[in-house]
Motif scaffolding. Sequence first.
Motif, mmCIF file in Angstrom:
data_model
loop_
_atom_site.group_PDB
_atom_site.id
_atom_site.type_symbol
_atom_site.label_atom_id
_atom_site.label_comp_id
_atom_site.label_asym_id
_atom_site.label_seq_id
_atom_site.Cartn_x
_atom_site.Cartn_y
_atom_site.Cartn_z
ATOM 1 N N ASP A 124 0.747 -1.641 0.082
ATOM 2 C CA ASP A 124 0.013 0.029 -0.178
ATOM 3 C C ASP A 124 0.392 0.961 -0.252
ATOM 4 O O ASP A 124 0.203 2.683 -0.037
ATOM 5 N N TRP A 156 3.134 2.959 -5.765
ATOM 6 C CA TRP A 156 2.306 3.362 -7.542
ATOM 7 C C TRP A 156 2.442 3.295 -8.083
ATOM 8 O O TRP A 156 4.151 3.393 -8.714
ATOM 9 N N SER A 200 -1.744 -2.563 -4.385
ATOM 10 C CA SER A 200 -2.386 -3.466 -3.046
ATOM 11 C C SER A 200 -1.663 -4.534 -2.946
ATOM 12 O O SER A 200 -1.682 -5.270 -4.126
ATOM 13 N N ASP A 259 3.935 8.405 -3.351
ATOM 14 C CA ASP A 259 2.993 8.829 -4.000
ATOM 15 C C ASP A 259 3.934 9.425 -5.117
ATOM 16 O O ASP A 259 5.336 9.530 -5.346
ATOM 17 N N PHE A 268 -2.648 -3.562 -9.413
ATOM 18 C CA PHE A 268 -3.014 -2.479 -9.410
ATOM 19 C C PHE A 268 -3.922 -2.188 -10.983
ATOM 20 O O PHE A 268 -3.916 -3.148 -11.678
ATOM 21 N N ARG A 288 -3.120 2.899 -7.936
ATOM 22 C CA ARG A 288 -1.552 2.427 -6.646
ATOM 23 C C ARG A 288 -1.685 1.088 -6.040
ATOM 24 O O ARG A 288 -2.644 0.156 -6.528
#
Length: 201
Positions: free
Chosen positions: A21, A24, A35, A57, A41, A33
């Motif tokens: 998490d 990206w 996960s 980010d 993704f 994102r």
Amino acid sequence: MNDEQRNQLTSNWRIPKYARDQLWVEGDSGAGRASGEFGEFELPAGGTSPVTIYWRDVHKGAALVRLPWRADSLDWDGGVRIGGYVDAMHITNIADGELTVAIIYLGGQPLRNSLRPYDTAADRETPEFMPSFHAALASDVTETISTWIAPFDSPLTSIAQDAMQNNMRLHCFGRLADESSGWDRFFALPIILESMTVFGS
């Protein structure tokens, strides 16, 4: 996973819990994102090539690696490849003073996925390779800052310090720390420095 809008970062290597998490993926159509332990993704307009993996980010986080698009899985192994300059270093004791490490702040851009740092035995029949600092960079990716970890007494730390003092360019190769290593107990983004190419200033 055959839907062209969906993919995953890896199928064999499992992403450490501390990094899940936090990753990206950005292509030329947008970002999504990742996960879970395999980094599932979805990109807004389907698979694009190449893609860049970011920490935390897309706009403010560190770019880690540039990868080609592959159906079903990008086959990432946690490797991080950045070309740039050492902006700063911090030396600290961790693990109740039992270990002294250097945190190296590297400002730069991901290396192109096709780059190899040197000719291996498998390259014996190919034209001789010569590293190029600028040609290897994914120049369309904005420069970011990433943190790399190395033992204080490592030759890599000495070279990084020399590069910082003399404004020398580097290609750095490493990987996200394994979950079992415990580095994530001390550092938010623990990239273990494994090797580097040094270019004259």
